[in-house]
Design a protein around this motif. Structure first.
Motif, PDB file in Angstrom:
ATOM      1  N   SER A   8       7.448  16.580  21.413  1.00 14.67           N
ATOM      2  CA  SER A   8       8.282  15.687  20.605  1.00 14.67           C
ATOM      3  C   SER A   8       7.908  15.837  19.116  1.00 14.67           C
ATOM      4  O   SER A   8       8.551  15.271  18.242  1.00 14.67           O
ATOM      5  N   VAL A  32      16.868  16.876  17.063  1.00 10.58           N
ATOM      6  CA  VAL A  32      17.266  15.726  17.879  1.00 10.58           C
ATOM      7  C   VAL A  32      17.736  16.183  19.263  1.00 10.58           C
ATOM      8  O   VAL A  32      17.340  15.634  20.292  1.00 10.58           O
ATOM      9  N   THR A  37      11.157  14.358  17.874  1.00 12.37           N
ATOM     10  CA  THR A  37      11.399  13.108  17.148  1.00 12.37           C
ATOM     11  C   THR A  37      10.571  13.013  15.872  1.00 12.37           C
ATOM     12  O   THR A  37      10.795  12.128  15.049  1.00 12.37           O
ATOM     13  N   SER A  38       9.569  13.903  15.722  1.00 13.61           N
ATOM     14  CA  SER A  38       8.768  13.946  14.497  1.00 13.61           C
ATOM     15  C   SER A  38       8.679  15.383  14.029  1.00 13.61           C
ATOM     16  O   SER A  38       8.271  16.266  14.785  1.00 13.61           O
ATOM     17  N   ALA A  62      17.060   9.052  14.519  1.00 21.23           N
ATOM     18  CA  ALA A  62      16.158   9.396  15.620  1.00 21.23           C
ATOM     19  C   ALA A  62      15.032  10.330  15.200  1.00 21.23           C
ATOM     20  O   ALA A  62      14.243  10.763  16.035  1.00 21.23           O
ATOM     21  N   LEU A  63      14.930  10.648  13.918  1.00 22.70           N
ATOM     22  CA  LEU A  63      13.947  11.645  13.482  1.00 22.70           C
ATOM     23  C   LEU A  63      13.026  11.104  12.393  1.00 22.70           C
ATOM     24  O   LEU A  63      13.495  10.541  11.393  1.00 22.70           O
ATOM     25  N   ASN A  64      11.715  11.272  12.617  1.00 25.91           N
ATOM     26  CA  ASN A  64      10.753  11.015  11.538  1.00 25.91           C
ATOM     27  C   ASN A  64      10.518  12.339  10.835  1.00 25.91           C
ATOM     28  O   ASN A  64      10.030  13.280  11.459  1.00 25.91           O
TER      29      ASN A  64
END
Ligand code: AMP
Ligand code: MN
Ligand code: MN
Ligand code: MN
Length: 284
Positions: A8, A32, A37-38, A62-64
């Motif tokens: 992730s 995504v 997510t990061s 949805a993304l850091n």
């Protein structure tokens, strides 16, 4: 023991702000879609992409997205890359660092072009710069020009004969020393991570010397979970990271969907009982 999994986190990847193929929104969409997510965007020598994404509100919910960059440097006459994670990339100090790299790349391109012309290549600098835009020109863009103008048959040949280590287009002397690259990242509040150590083809003894120099300069992490690393070298690095109390990192070094051997967020699973670069970054 090294099994590639979909993470992730992705801590090493490129966009069109350096030699990556994808625009920012394409890269974020792929992240995504892939379950990343990061994401730390580690374009070569700049974090323009991060600033551009923030300013233009391109980052999906949805993304850091973490500010980052992969700095070029030299150590012992070798080209060494240092990934910086979590820097204050809007700070004046960091903007000055980027400006100096931009100038170094411009100067380097001039010298690369002069050397390739001596090898009887026909070079159009504007074409190379256009290929690099909006990023800075590098060897991959020269390779593209040589191939598309019909002067070299393909990209691997361009690197093997003209741009790879020790060849005419490999100008390293413009890069700052490893120590300076590490210090610039640290001064901007970031963590310096030694990029893909296996790619430097160092002996065990030289690897120890590099790790000593890197750590003495303030380097905190080492990429160990990389694609294409020999299991023996992986074991050596893992042991060193543990005994030296460094953070362990890694990533896919994704550049383009056309390079089918890399997928965003896909690289060896994290080992147990070690401090991870992601722990540091999540807390920053
Ligand atoms: P530069 O930043 O101009 O020194 O270019 C380095 C980039 O060229 C690396 O980040 C890779 O993306 C690419 N590269 C380096 N060596 C090779 C190679 N042997 N074959 C293909 N691409 C390479
Ligand atoms: Mn690259
Ligand atoms: Mn690299
Ligand atoms: Mn890279």
């Amino acid at each position: 023991m090294q099994v590639n999994i979909q993470h992730s986190w992705e801590l090493h990847c490129h966009s069109e702000f350096s030699d990556g193929a994808l625009a920012l929104s394409e890269l974020f969409h792929l992240a995504v879609q892939s379950g990343v997510t990061s994401l730390a965007l580690t374009d070569h020598d700049n974090a323009e992409g991060y600033r551009h994404a923030v300013a233009n509100k391109l980052i999906p919910e949805a993304l850091n997205l973490y500010p980052a960059a992969e700095l070029s440097s030299v150590w012992n006459g070798r080209n060494i890359h240092v990934v910086g994670l979590g820097m204050a990339v809007e700070s004046q100090h960091w903007l000055d660092v980027e400006a100096s790299y931009r100038e170094r790349r411009r100067e380097r391109l001039e010298r690369q072009v002069a050397r390739l012309k001596r090898e009887r290549f026909q070079i159009e600098v504007e074409q190379i710069e256009a290929r690099a835009s909006p990023g800075l020109p590098g060897r991959p863009h020269i390779a593209e020009w040589l191939v598309s103008s019909g002067q070299v048959k393909d990209r691997p040949t361009a690197f093997k004969r003209w741009l790879g280590r020790g060849k005419a287009g490999d100008v390293k002397s413009t890069w700052p020393e490893l120590q300076e690259a590490v210090a610039d990242i640290t001064a901007a509040g970031g963590m310096a991570v030694l990029a893909h150590p296996h790619r430097y083809k160092l002996t065990r003894a030289k690897t120890m010397e590099l790790l000593d120099a890197f750590q003495a300069a303030g380097g905190l992490g080492v990429e160990v979970c990389c694609l294409g690393m020999h299991p023996n070298y992986y074991r050596l690095l893992l042991q060193e990271v543990r005994t030296r109390d460094l953070y362990l990192g890694g990533g896919s070094d994704f550049h383009s969907p056309a390079m089918q051997w890399t997928r965003l967020g896909v690289f060896p699973a994290w080992p147990q009982n070690v401090k991870l670069v992601t722990d540091w970054l999540a807390g920053c």
